[in-house]
Structure formats: C-alpha cells, structure tokens
Write a protein that holds these residues in place. Structure first.
Motif, PDB file in Angstrom:
ATOM      1  N   LYS A   1       0.808  -1.229   0.000  1.00 51.63           N
ATOM      2  CA  LYS A   1       0.000   0.000   0.000  1.00 51.63           C
ATOM      3  C   LYS A   1       0.836   1.273   0.000  1.00 51.63           C
ATOM      4  O   LYS A   1       0.413   2.291  -0.518  1.00 51.63           O
ATOM      5  CB  LYS A   1      -0.862   0.022   1.265  1.00 51.63           C
ATOM      6  CG  LYS A   1      -2.128  -0.770   1.195  1.00 51.63           C
ATOM      7  CD  LYS A   1      -2.856  -0.542   2.494  1.00 51.63           C
ATOM      8  CE  LYS A   1      -4.294  -0.945   2.417  1.00 51.63           C
ATOM      9  NZ  LYS A   1      -4.976  -0.708   3.686  1.00 51.63           N
ATOM     10  N   ALA A   2       1.982   1.239   0.690  1.00 48.69           N
ATOM     11  CA  ALA A   2       2.753   2.479   0.855  1.00 48.69           C
ATOM     12  C   ALA A   2       4.242   2.190   0.816  1.00 48.69           C
ATOM     13  O   ALA A   2       4.676   1.114   1.229  1.00 48.69           O
ATOM     14  CB  ALA A   2       2.389   3.129   2.188  1.00 48.69           C
TER      15      ALA A   2
ATOM     16  N   THR B   1       6.162   5.139  -6.917  1.00 52.63           N
ATOM     17  CA  THR B   1       4.752   5.246  -6.492  1.00 52.63           C
ATOM     18  C   THR B   1       3.870   5.508  -7.700  1.00 52.63           C
ATOM     19  O   THR B   1       2.757   4.999  -7.783  1.00 52.63           O
ATOM     20  CB  THR B   1       4.535   6.376  -5.460  1.00 52.63           C
ATOM     21  OG1 THR B   1       4.910   7.616  -6.045  1.00 52.63           O
ATOM     22  CG2 THR B   1       5.279   6.135  -4.181  1.00 52.63           C
ATOM     23  N   GLN B   2       4.377   6.307  -8.656  1.00 56.78           N
ATOM     24  CA  GLN B   2       3.581   6.607  -9.852  1.00 56.78           C
ATOM     25  C   GLN B   2       3.374   5.357 -10.702  1.00 56.78           C
ATOM     26  O   GLN B   2       2.320   5.149 -11.282  1.00 56.78           O
ATOM     27  CB  GLN B   2       4.258   7.709 -10.668  1.00 56.78           C
ATOM     28  CG  GLN B   2       4.142   9.066  -9.978  1.00 56.78           C
ATOM     29  CD  GLN B   2       5.135  10.102 -10.493  1.00 56.78           C
ATOM     30  OE1 GLN B   2       6.011   9.789 -11.307  1.00 56.78           O
ATOM     31  NE2 GLN B   2       5.018  11.320 -10.014  1.00 56.78           N
TER      32      GLN B   2
ATOM     33  N   ARG C   1       1.281   4.531  -2.361  1.00 52.96           N
ATOM     34  CA  ARG C   1       1.456   5.948  -2.038  1.00 52.96           C
ATOM     35  C   ARG C   1       2.678   6.144  -1.155  1.00 52.96           C
ATOM     36  O   ARG C   1       3.221   5.174  -0.621  1.00 52.96           O
ATOM     37  CB  ARG C   1       0.196   6.492  -1.376  1.00 52.96           C
ATOM     38  CG  ARG C   1      -0.163   5.807  -0.093  1.00 52.96           C
ATOM     39  CD  ARG C   1      -1.535   6.252   0.388  1.00 52.96           C
ATOM     40  NE  ARG C   1      -1.923   5.475   1.544  1.00 52.96           N
ATOM     41  CZ  ARG C   1      -1.519   5.727   2.776  1.00 52.96           C
ATOM     42  NH1 ARG C   1      -0.709   6.733   3.010  1.00 52.96           N
ATOM     43  NH2 ARG C   1      -1.907   4.972   3.777  1.00 52.96           N
ATOM     44  N   ILE C   2       3.088   7.397  -0.997  1.00 50.91           N
ATOM     45  CA  ILE C   2       4.193   7.692  -0.083  1.00 50.91           C
ATOM     46  C   ILE C   2       3.634   7.626   1.341  1.00 50.91           C
ATOM     47  O   ILE C   2       2.711   8.353   1.701  1.00 50.91           O
ATOM     48  CB  ILE C   2       4.773   9.107  -0.354  1.00 50.91           C
ATOM     49  CG1 ILE C   2       5.368   9.198  -1.762  1.00 50.91           C
ATOM     50  CG2 ILE C   2       5.791   9.485   0.714  1.00 50.91           C
ATOM     51  CD1 ILE C   2       6.666   8.470  -1.971  1.00 50.91           C
TER      52      ILE C   2
ATOM     53  N   SER D   1       0.473   3.659   7.857  1.00 50.90           N
ATOM     54  CA  SER D   1       0.408   3.773   6.394  1.00 50.90           C
ATOM     55  C   SER D   1       0.090   2.448   5.716  1.00 50.90           C
ATOM     56  O   SER D   1      -0.459   2.441   4.612  1.00 50.90           O
ATOM     57  CB  SER D   1       1.740   4.268   5.833  1.00 50.90           C
ATOM     58  OG  SER D   1       2.062   5.494   6.405  1.00 50.90           O
TER      59      SER D   1
END
Lengths: 131, 305
Positions: free
Chosen positions: B248-249, B265-266, B271-272, B303
């Motif tokens: 997830k992160a 992440t892109q 996500r960060i 996160s």
C-alpha cells in the motif's frame, strides 16, 4: 430491432475497452489467506481474572472469569506468516501468575503460549502453523 | 531560614546550574554516531562530556570528519564508533588520534545481519565476503540492539572511570527501563498490522534489524549506501514485486532524495507513506531515540493498514 441488437453488443464492448484503460493491479496478496475457524482457550493459575485478546488493534474476545479456564471460537485470516494476538490479563491478587493462551486452527495442532505477570500481564503472542 | 542563609545555599546551586553537563574533570567522549551520543550522555550523565561529531540529520554514509572533528576525537579519552564498516573514514580518525584514546566499535560486538555489498562502492567491495555480502551497519534500528549497546557503553565507562561505577550502573538501568518500555510499545503497535501486510519498501536497505524484530519483509530501492543510484533492472524488479504483493505504501528517508521513490509510487499505485529516520537521530520527532522509533513505527504501521 437492429438498434436493440447493436446496443446489446455495445455494452460489453464499452466495458471491455474502458477496463483496458484503467491500470490494473493484481488482487491484494493478503486476501489469498482464507478465513480459518479458530478455537481459543485461556487458562489462568489465579482466579478471578479479567482478560482481553485483541487482533489487528481491535478487541477479539474479552471478559472476566471466576473459573481457571475459558474458551471461545472465532474466525480469522491465518496467513503463512502467522497471526499476532495481544493478550492483556489482570488479577486482584498480588502474586505471580501464569496465563496460557492455546489456539487451535480447525484441522491443525494446538499452539500454546504462556505469559507471566503479577497483578497484570500484557504481551504480543505470535502464532504460526508448522509447515 | 534567614535571607542570608538562603543565599548561601541558592547562589552556589545557581552557579552549578549554569555549568555545561560534564565539567572539566569529566571523561571526554567523542562519538561518530548520533545513537551512541545519546547513549553516552544518558549513561554518563554529569561524569562525561560527549562531543557528537556526526550530527542529527546528517547522513553517516556520506559524513567526512572535519579537521575540528578530528581534533575533538584526538582529545577524547573514549571514541565511540558505530562499527560494522560504517566509518569508511576510520583510517583518518586513527591517524589523527594516534591511538591515544580508547576506541570502541560498538556495532562490531552486536549480532549481525548480512546484506549485499554495493559493487560501485570500493569500501563496501573491499569489506565484502566471497559471496559479495557485507555486515549490515544499521544495528540501531533494533531496540534490542540499542539495549545491548547501552550495556557495552556502560561497561566501557566503568572501565575508564571506576570511581563513578554506581552512577553509570544506575543511569544505564534507568535508560534500559525506558528502552524496554519502548520495545513493548513497538511490538503492540506493530501487532495492529496483520503479519502478511508487513511489507516495508524503503529508499535504502536500512531496516533489516527492525524487520527481524517485528516480522517485516524488506524491499529496498537502494543498497546499503545512500550514495549510488539504483539500476533500472533493480527498479523494474521492485515495481513488479510491489504490484505482486499489493504493497500500500512506500517510505522516504530524512537524509535521501525522494526522486526515485516518487517515480515508483507513480508506476505502482502505492502511495508515499511518510519519511523515516533510517540512519540515526534527526530533527523534530527523531531528535531522541525514543522519538525516532515511535515516529518510524507509527508511520509504517498507520500507512500500511
């Protein structure tokens, strides 16, 4: 009639093309571990005692008992990495006490963890199944 | 009590309060690790004067001692080193001190995890074994290791200054009690995250010891050092792994450029998750060891949930 037939064909076609335009991630790996029936049994060498068993930050089973052993059944995902259960127990008597949590996944052997405490005990217990 | 009697007591106390911790008679300690600086100050109390040469927020992989740092090290009775080959400038320190002060590589006495040596780094390559593996220097990311390090520093201070043994023992005991509470808190916080969700993707490979203690699997964008860029092949493999594991992160580090991490992440949709203190103490939350660990664990767990 022709218009109707075209509409029927267009709907799945639109779904297919729009699906391709969105980036697809594989389903989360954590869903691969199915829920498993678990039998939990808690035994304290001192009674009465209060207890709480938590999983993933949420209370799973809690109560107060006048008998040395209490038990319950529940269902949880049981991945190959195992599960962590947080056990909190407390006693009114000021003496060293052992509390044992036995976990039996359906169709598997019982896994037993014991913690010690005076007045209270709090520990994270990791249960993993033998491969 | 008369005013005059009160002044007799108050004025000397007020004067003492203005003195820096560790007076002229204090044992002089130079530390090349922010973590060891904290340990030495906590255990040594007023009996030691600790010069922290690697400063909070400074990347220890890239740190180079200044002439002033080397002078402080040369004047010290005890030099604390992180060890496990982290101090690539060790020769300079040895030349500057001429072996005058006692040198203690704390990490070398701690349990070891291995990691792949960066082939582009000559020091890492030289230290690698026949399989290209080196000692992972990031031992401080295990609270249990910091407990062990505290005992090592305590024993060394007692050896150099036996007259103050009782104070060193009592200070160490108090600090160890705090570390034990910290470890218990961390275990409980990590337990909020199911074990199969403990996938930690970070900028460089600094969290193996944390991972071992708390059941995480680590994926690092870079290797042991922060100095080299990761290869395209490694990035591609990592992207596949992140997608496969549905991570997830992913996390940034306070001493590193986030460019590559942001690109990943892109590509992956992860996500960060936040910024971690990987290489020792920093500013803000991470200015103490307790704050650093609480920040890292909370950021990771919240996160990835």
């Amino acid at each position: 009639m022709t218009v109707m037939a075209l509409l029927v064909l267009l709907l799945p076609l639109q779904r297919l093309t729009s699906h391709q335009s969105t980036p697809s991630l594989p389903p989360p790996a954590r869903n691969s571990a199915a829920n498993k029936k678990l039998h939990l049994e808690l035994t304290s060498t001192t009674v009465p005692f209060k207890f709480q068993v938590s999983y993933a930050g949420k209370p799973l089973w809690s109560g107060e008992s006048n008998s040395a052993t209490v038990a319950t059944d529940t269902e949880l995902r049981f991945p190959p990495e195992g599960i962590d259960l947080v056990l909190d127990a407390s006693w009114a008597q000021d003496k060293e006490t052992a509390v044992r949590l036995a976990l039996t996944p359906e169709g598997s052997d019982t896994i037993v963890k014991t913690v010690w405490g005076t007045m209270s005990a709090s520990e994270v217990l990791t249960f993993t199944q033998e491969k | 009590m008369t005013i005059r009697k009160g002044l007799f007591i108050f004025l000397p106390l007020a004067f003492l309060a203005t003195l820096p911790a560790g007076g002229a008679d204090a044992l002089q300690v130079a530390s090349f690790s922010t973590i060891l600086t904290e340990i030495a100050r906590q255990v040594g109390g007023n009996h030691v004067s600790v010069a922290g040469l690697v400063r909070p927020g400074q990347d220890p992989h890239e740190y180079q001692p200044t002439p002033d740092d080397l002078k402080k090290a040369a004047d010290a009775q005890l030099i604390l080193l992180s060890g496990k080959h982290l101090e690539h400038y060790l020769e300079k320190v040895q030349q500057a001190t001429g072996g005058k002060g006692e040198s203690l590589s704390v990490g070398d006495a701690l349990p070891n995890l291995k990691m792949k040596a960066d082939p582009d780094e000559p020091e890492a390559k030289a230290a690698a074994d026949r399989n290209g593996m080196i000692d992972d220097p990031h031992w401080w990311n295990s609270v249990v290791n910091v407990e062990r390090a505290t005992l090592i520093v305590r024993d060394e201070l007692i050896k150099l200054d036996p007259a103050n043994r009782a104070d060193y023992e009592s200070n160490a005991k108090a600090y160890l009690a705090k570390l034990s509470q910290l470890d218990a808190w961390a275990k409980r916080k990590v337990a909020e995250l199911p074990r199969d969700m403990r996938k930690l993707v970070t900028s460089h490979d600094a969290f193996q010891y944390l991972a071992k203690d708390y059941g995480f699997k680590v994926y690092a964008i870079e290797g042991v050092s922060t100095e080299t860029e990761p290869s395209d092949r490694h990035i591609a493999e990592l992207i596949d792994e992140i997608k496969k594991e549905a991570v997830k992160a992913i996390f940034l580090e306070n001493t590193l450029n986030p460019k590559v991490t942001v690109e990943i992440t892109q590509e992956t949709g992860a996500r960060i998750g936040g910024t971690l203190y990987a290489d020792g103490l920093g500013e803000g939350d991470g200015s103490t060891y307790d704050g650093m660990v609480r920040h890292n664990i909370t950021t990771i767990v919240d996160s990835l949930k």
